[in-house]
Enzyme design. Structure first.
Site, PDB file in Angstrom:
ATOM      1  CG  PHE A 147     -27.759  27.784 -40.229  1.00  0.00           C
ATOM      2  CD1 PHE A 147     -29.088  27.771 -40.638  1.00  0.00           C
ATOM      3  CD2 PHE A 147     -27.331  28.818 -39.401  1.00  0.00           C
ATOM      4  CE1 PHE A 147     -29.969  28.769 -40.228  1.00  0.00           C
ATOM      5  CE2 PHE A 147     -28.198  29.815 -38.989  1.00  0.00           C
ATOM      6  CZ  PHE A 147     -29.523  29.796 -39.405  1.00  0.00           C
ATOM      7  CB  SER A 156     -23.553  39.360 -31.180  1.00  0.00           C
ATOM      8  OG  SER A 156     -22.797  38.406 -30.457  1.00  0.00           O
ATOM      9  CB  ILE A 183     -20.014  27.761 -41.458  1.00  0.00           C
ATOM     10  CG1 ILE A 183     -20.125  29.272 -41.718  1.00  0.00           C
ATOM     11  CG2 ILE A 183     -21.277  27.021 -41.865  1.00  0.00           C
ATOM     12  CD1 ILE A 183     -21.180  29.978 -40.896  1.00  0.00           C
ATOM     13  CB  THR A 184     -20.879  23.560 -37.361  1.00  0.00           C
ATOM     14  OG1 THR A 184     -20.428  24.250 -36.196  1.00  0.00           O
ATOM     15  CG2 THR A 184     -20.799  22.058 -37.104  1.00  0.00           C
ATOM     16  CB  CYS A 259     -33.227  28.079 -37.846  1.00  0.00           C
ATOM     17  SG  CYS A 259     -34.298  28.134 -39.299  1.00  0.00           S
ATOM     18  CG  LEU A 260     -29.674  30.753 -34.970  1.00  0.00           C
ATOM     19  CD1 LEU A 260     -29.229  32.208 -34.861  1.00  0.00           C
ATOM     20  CD2 LEU A 260     -28.454  29.836 -34.934  1.00  0.00           C
ATOM     21  N   GLY A 361      -3.072  17.246 -11.984  1.00  0.00           N
ATOM     22  CA  GLY A 361      -2.294  17.230 -13.223  1.00  0.00           C
ATOM     23  C   GLY A 361      -2.914  16.346 -14.281  1.00  0.00           C
ATOM     24  CD  GLU A 384     -26.548  26.988 -32.601  1.00  0.00           C
ATOM     25  OE1 GLU A 384     -27.738  26.970 -32.253  1.00  0.00           O
ATOM     26  OE2 GLU A 384     -25.994  26.050 -33.193  1.00  0.00           O
ATOM     27  N   GLY A 385     -25.524  32.475 -29.893  1.00  0.00           N
ATOM     28  CA  GLY A 385     -25.896  33.439 -28.872  1.00  0.00           C
ATOM     29  C   GLY A 385     -24.978  33.338 -27.684  1.00  0.00           C
TER      30      GLY A 385
END
EC number: 1.3.8.6
Length: 408
Positions: A147, A156, A183-184, A259-260, A361, A384-385
């Protein structure tokens, strides 16, 4: 004697508190939702958990995972038809929760495929040219999508996008030029849902296919977050896209935002899976770890941290459940989604950081997984915001005044 017997009986019938499900979420789920969740949980724990350490270390995304999810029927799960499962929104949220319990990167890949690729085609695409052509193959995991909205200069503020689409009436096509970033799935994608501004100033969605001339998707290297998912750019240099690849029912910025919001809903569930993993790990570690002759869990500070974690996760899950039920009744507003995306992501990140600290640790060793969740959630809290953008969305709803810009 009768009184004492009745007293003991009443006491024995009193419900016991289960810290694993404090407000009895289980009883509010349907049998189908429980079955879907449990089946997918088994897959995640048996097939994904063993891969994640090396995948994260080596920054490798295993493409076959999408095909495996397709076989399980969990891609685009709320869509009816086209080989999709047609399950409830709550069931989808439960899937996201189980997947992110393993890794946010895996959930990101599934979320993009379902909410940001399949959903816009289903909601805004043409029946024959787009829905029938792409959705069955996306549902099976044969095709992987991405997307493209965010740009190098516009994160933003996507309304200021620079990507342009020039209409060519003579050959019934559009020419796209521009770049998208962060972009994933893009480096391994077969299908690209890209948003561009047209000559009439409308923002439209375009379906680009891998191999189109002028289209490239270079991988972004060196991430410290979401290392087990593929992230890259989308570069468009005079990419010619046929008119039939334009989403016909999408002609404004409200569409990609819609969509988001679908994806943000899944994120709200997913991050709580990561938070639950961190809580359970911190609890067990502090019970097992002996310092000064006693378990760390005997320390009041540790118990308070565990109590705070449990409280935030529980409240978040029940809010997600309510949001999911409202979603299936078509009663959800963007502000509702913003409230939970902002709250749950922020709380999950805080929980992961606290758990990392509680492991001392060992907390920075990927063998315990907590540091990986903490690093992942840094990104999830942003994409996504951002946390602050969702605050402004809520602030506008509360006051009636937008504070995104200095415009009066």
């Amino acid at each position: 004697k009768g009184g004492k017997t009745q007293g003991r009986s009443a006491k024995s019938s009193r419900p016991e508190f289960d810290w694993r499900d404090p407000l009895v979420l289980e009883e509010q789920l349907t049998a189908d939702e429980i079955l879907i969740r449990d089946t997918f949980r088994t897959y995640c724990q048996e097939h994904l958990m063993p891969r994640i350490v090396l995948a994260n270390r080596n920054e490798v995304f295993h493409r076959e995972i999408i095909s495996e999810m397709g076989e399980l029927g969990v891609l685009g799960p709320t869509i009816k038809g086209y080989g999709c499962a047609g399950v409830s929104s709550v069931a989808y949220g439960l899937l996201a929760r189980e997947l992110e319990r393993v890794d946010s990167g895996y959930r990101s890949a599934m979320s993009v495929q379902s909410s940001l690729v399949m959903h816009p085609i289903y909601a805004y695409g043409s029946e024959e040219q787009q829905q029938q052509k792409y959705l069955p193959r996306l549902a099976k995991g044969e095709l992987l999508g991405c997307f493209g909205l965010t740009e190098p200069n516009h994160g933003s503020d996507p309304g200021s996008m620079e990507t342009r689409a020039l209409h060519n009436p003579s050959n019934r096509s559009y020419t796209l030029n521009g770049a998208k970033t962060w972009i994933t799935n893009s480096p391994v994608a077969d299908l690209f849902v890209v948003w561009a501004r047209c000559e009439d100033n409308c923002i439209r969605g375009f379906l680009l296919e891998k191999g189109m001339r002028g289209l490239s998707a270079p991988k972004i290297e060196g991430k410290f977050s979401l290392r087990a998912s593929a992230t890259g750019m989308i570069i468009m240099d005079d990419v010619e896209v046929p008119e039939e690849n334009v989403l016909p029912k999408a002609s404004s910025l409200a569409v990609p935002f819609g969509c988001l919001n679908n994806a943000r809903y899944g994120i709200s569930w997913g991050v709580l899976g990561a938070a639950e993993f961190c809580l359970h790990t911190a609890r067990q570690y502090t019970l097992d770890r002996i310092q000064f002759g006693v378990p760390l869990a005997k320390n009041q500070l540790i118990q308070r941290k565990l109590a705070d974690m449990l409280t935030e996760i529980t409240l978040g899950l029940h809010a997600c459940l309510q949001l999911g039920r409202l979603k299936d009744q078509d009663k959800v507003t963007p502000e509702m989604v913003s409230l939970l995306k902002r709250n749950n992501c922020g709380k999950a990140l805080d929980i992961a950081r606290q758990a990392r600290d509680m492991l001392g640790g060992n907390g920075i060793s990927d063998e315990y997984h907590v540091i990986r969740h903490a690093m992942n959630l840094e990104a999830v809290n942003t994409y996504e915001g951002t946390h602050d953008i969702h605050a402004l969305i809520l602030g506008r709803a509360i006051t009636g005044i937008q504070a995104f810009t200095t415009d009066k």
